[in-house]
Design an enzyme around this catalytic site. Structure first.
Site, short mmCIF file in Angstrom:
data_model
loop_
_atom_site.label_atom_id
_atom_site.label_comp_id
_atom_site.label_asym_id
_atom_site.label_seq_id
_atom_site.Cartn_x
_atom_site.Cartn_y
_atom_site.Cartn_z
N GLY A 60 -3.60 10.30 6.31
CA GLY A 60 -3.54 11.74 6.07
C GLY A 60 -2.90 12.19 4.78
CD1 TRP A 62 -5.19 11.01 -1.04
CD2 TRP A 62 -7.39 11.28 -1.29
NE1 TRP A 62 -5.58 10.23 -2.10
CE2 TRP A 62 -6.92 10.37 -2.27
CE3 TRP A 62 -8.74 11.60 -1.26
CZ2 TRP A 62 -7.77 9.78 -3.21
CZ3 TRP A 62 -9.60 11.01 -2.19
CH2 TRP A 62 -9.12 10.12 -3.15
CG ASP A 80 -10.12 7.21 8.82
OD1 ASP A 80 -9.92 7.17 7.60
OD2 ASP A 80 -10.12 6.20 9.55
CG ASP A 96 -18.73 4.12 11.68
OD1 ASP A 96 -18.91 4.48 10.49
OD2 ASP A 96 -18.87 2.94 12.06
CG ASP A 121 -8.59 6.86 -0.58
OD1 ASP A 121 -8.99 6.29 -1.61
OD2 ASP A 121 -7.44 6.72 -0.13
CE LYS A 161 -10.28 3.33 -1.65
NZ LYS A 161 -9.01 3.07 -0.94
#
Length: 205
Positions: A60, A62, A80, A96, A121, A161
């Site tokens: 958490g 971000w 997530d 997912d 991320d 990322k």
């Protein structure tokens, strides 16, 4: 399970890490918060009132930064695979992102809103097999890009990322075909030896 020398060394480095210690001191959930703050201080992505989607949000860090910077007039949607402790003002979905049903749930929450910033991320569980890990990483990045194409407002941004390696240049090319501006960011809180970099795409073509 007995820890290997490598895992012991990583844990020692992690515990002694300046950003890990500072995160605990300042109340951030992870050192990753400093990565986003540095990028946002430079690129001014998190505007007041902005709608933000945080992919790969747990634990958490971000989302904490995002919800603070967009303010009460903004909205933060986080997703997530792993559970995340609640953050005031953050709408969290556990699931997912590769599954259509989870994507549909996120899209239902968004409704007709256009997104100002999609930040990803996301990273796969590392297997130690470089080719496999790289392929999984790039697949997650591609899913984030596909979502961004569908939901960003015209002047929105996508921060993702990626690992430098196989298919990296091909993905950068696709980013440049999608966005008017694409830049590479390697924040100070990102470990030097890590292959991770962040790509920032702004303004849909």
């Amino acid at each position: 399970m007995k820890r290997t020398r490598t895992s012991k060394a990583w844990m020692q480095e992690h515990v002694n890490d300046h950003f890990v210690q500072q995160a605990k001191k300042d109340g951030w959930r992870s050192r990753a918060a400093f990565k986003l703050m540095e990028i946002d201080d430079k690129d001014k992505l998190l505007k007041r009132g902005e709608v933000v989607v945080d992919l790969g949000a747990t634990p958490g860090g971000w989302s904490q930064v995002a919800v603070e910077r967009v303010g009460d007039s903004g909205l933060v949607f986080a997703l997530d695979l792993l559970e995340m402790a609640p953050i005031r003002g953050v709408h969290f979905i556990q699931g997912d992102f590769r599954e259509e049903s989870v994507l549909a749930e996120l899209e239902n929450l968004l409704g007709a809103r256009q997104v100002g910033l999609v930040m990803s991320d996301m990273a796969p569980n590392i297997s130690g097999m470089a080719v496999t890990d790289q392929a999984r990483m790039m697949y997650l990045a591609e899913l984030g890009l596909e979502f961004s194409r569908a939901h960003l407002k015209p002047d929105g941004a996508f921060l993702v990322k990626v690992f430098q390696g196989r298919d990296y240049e091909a993905f950068v090319k696709t980013m440049r075909e999608t966005f008017c501006s694409v830049q590479v960011r390697k924040p100070e809180a990102s470990r030097d030896r890590s292959p991770e970099v962040y790509l920032l795409g702004r303004g849909l073509r």
